[in-house]
Enzyme design. Structure first.
Site, PDB file in Angstrom:
ATOM      1  N   ASP A 292       0.800  -1.271   0.009  1.00  0.00           N
ATOM      2  CA  ASP A 292      -0.083  -0.022   0.160  1.00  0.00           C
ATOM      3  C   ASP A 292       0.857   1.304   0.177  1.00  0.00           C
ATOM      4  OD1 ASP A 292       0.729  -0.938   2.740  1.00  0.00           O
ATOM      5  OD2 ASP A 292      -0.730   0.723   3.477  1.00  0.00           O
TER       6      ASP A 292
ATOM      7  N   GLU B 249      -0.069  -0.889   5.586  1.00  0.00           N
ATOM      8  CA  GLU B 249       0.918  -0.492   6.704  1.00  0.00           C
ATOM      9  C   GLU B 249       0.857   0.956   7.001  1.00  0.00           C
ATOM     10  OE1 GLU B 249       4.879   0.975   7.668  1.00  0.00           O
ATOM     11  OE2 GLU B 249       3.641   1.546   5.800  1.00  0.00           O
TER      12      GLU B 249
END
Length: 360
Positions: free
Chosen positions: A71, A129
């Site tokens: 991400d 994350e």
């Protein structure tokens, strides 16, 4: 669309960068990663939400975990990717190229290439994350299937300028509130100014001496700082309450309980509330497998002052380091980029470590 894991690293990085994967929208990229890895007969592939795990099972005497997140933070007119020439050569520009799709590109390329490494490898590509810890895909995997993260050593492909940053410091935030008594400012003697009452806390912060602490051969410098102050009702009212939030960055020689003990010592006589606690992680550079890694990649280890997901490996009893392409100061910036030569350097370093015969 499919990912060609045999492509050169610049081409592969551009391909995964151009698949927008802002936190919460990783599904398309995770699907592509899973599909590409399932084409490799030497890997056993698992899926947990939008986290993809691929493992070798060669019966090697040790296993290493190499992880990176899929991400990114939100796009800021910096997709699709582009190329530019920098003073150090070709740059791949675009959201996520530095943090941390450059590292993911290296992972994917080596996962395809290394079908007979000298150690068994667990490749982890995880989601969420860049958002709250409760959503973190690596943390979720550790809760759901901890056996998939078993290993003797871990490498997190966070951007480090292709240098080795060992472990990470812990982070704790506390809130101290001082109570006073409201009064009209024209008759202030009838009240008690809570903001003035913060002076003792500020004095202790000013007088606190940061320590330099050696852990596994790396020297960490701790920090204790006020980061927020709040209080006051109106311009003509003596404030009846005031609060100060304090951030403590502690070296990996300390557990969370040790960190709280230090805060209790410093602020003796003041009650506080813990608003956040992230454990530190030891780098484990005293272990032979870590020393072999450092020798193979040819970098001088440095301490990691910020907090990263290496702490999640440390909580599982796995020493870990940060090692990846990209300047960490460029992470989350609008002109985020990853130098091509650092992609090559990290891939070469990991390849040497995972294929040489010495200490295998």
């Amino acid at each position: 669309m499919s990912l060609d894991l045999s492509a050169d690293l610049v081409t592969l990085l551009r391909a995964i960068t151009d698949v927008e994967s802002v936190s919460g929208n990783e599904r398309e990229l995770a699907d592509l990663v899973e599909a590409a890895l399932r084409q490799l007969p030497h890997l056993d592939v698992h899926r947990d939400g939008d986290c993809v795990v691929a493992r070798t099972h060669l019966g090697r005497p040790s296993r290493v975990v190499i992880a990176g997140h899929l991400d990114t933070v939100p796009v800021a007119h910096n997709l699709p990717s582009s190329l530019e020439e920098g003073p150090d050569g070709l740059h791949v520009v675009g959201r996520g190229t530095c943090d941390m799709k450059g590292g993911v590109a290296v992972q994917l390329s080596l996962a395809a290439e290394l079908d007979a490494p000298n150690r068994d490898i667990t490749w982890v590509f995880y989601d969420h994350e860049e958002v709250g810890a409760e959503l973190n895909g690596l943390g979720r995997l550790a809760r759901n299937s901890p056996e998939l993260l078993e290993g003797d050593f871990a490498v997190l492909m966070e951007p480090t300028d292709a240098q080795v940053e060992g472990g990470c410091q812990g982070a704790c935030r506390i809130l101290i509130t001082v109570e006073g008594k409201a009064a009209h400012s024209a008759r202030s003697w009838l009240g008690v100014n809570a903001i003035h009452g913060l002076s003792d806390v500020l004095d202790r912060l000013r007088d606190w001496e940061p320590r330099h602490i050696d852990v596994d051969g790396l020297t960490y410098r701790e920090g204790l700082n006020a980061v927020f102050v709040s209080g006051g009702v109106a311009g003509n009212v003596v404030p009846p309450s005031a609060s100060i939030e304090i951030n403590y960055r502690f070296a990996p020689d300390k557990s969370p309980d040790d960190a709280l003990a230090e805060l209790e010592r410093v602020f003796d006589g003041h009650d506080f509330v813990v608003t956040d606690m992230s454990p530190a992680a030891r780098p484990g550079l005293d272990r032979p497998i870590a020393q072999d890694f450092v020798t193979s990649v040819g970098a001088t280890p440095k301490p990691k002052y910020g907090w990263t997901d290496v702490a999640r490996f440390s909580a599982l009893g796995i020493p870990a380091v940060n090692y990846g392409p990209g300047d960490p100061s460029l992470a989350h910036t609008d002109h985020e980029y990853c130098p091509a030569h650092q992609l090559d350097a990290c891939a070469a370093g990991l390849r040497r470590w995972l294929t040489h015969e010495e200490n295998a």
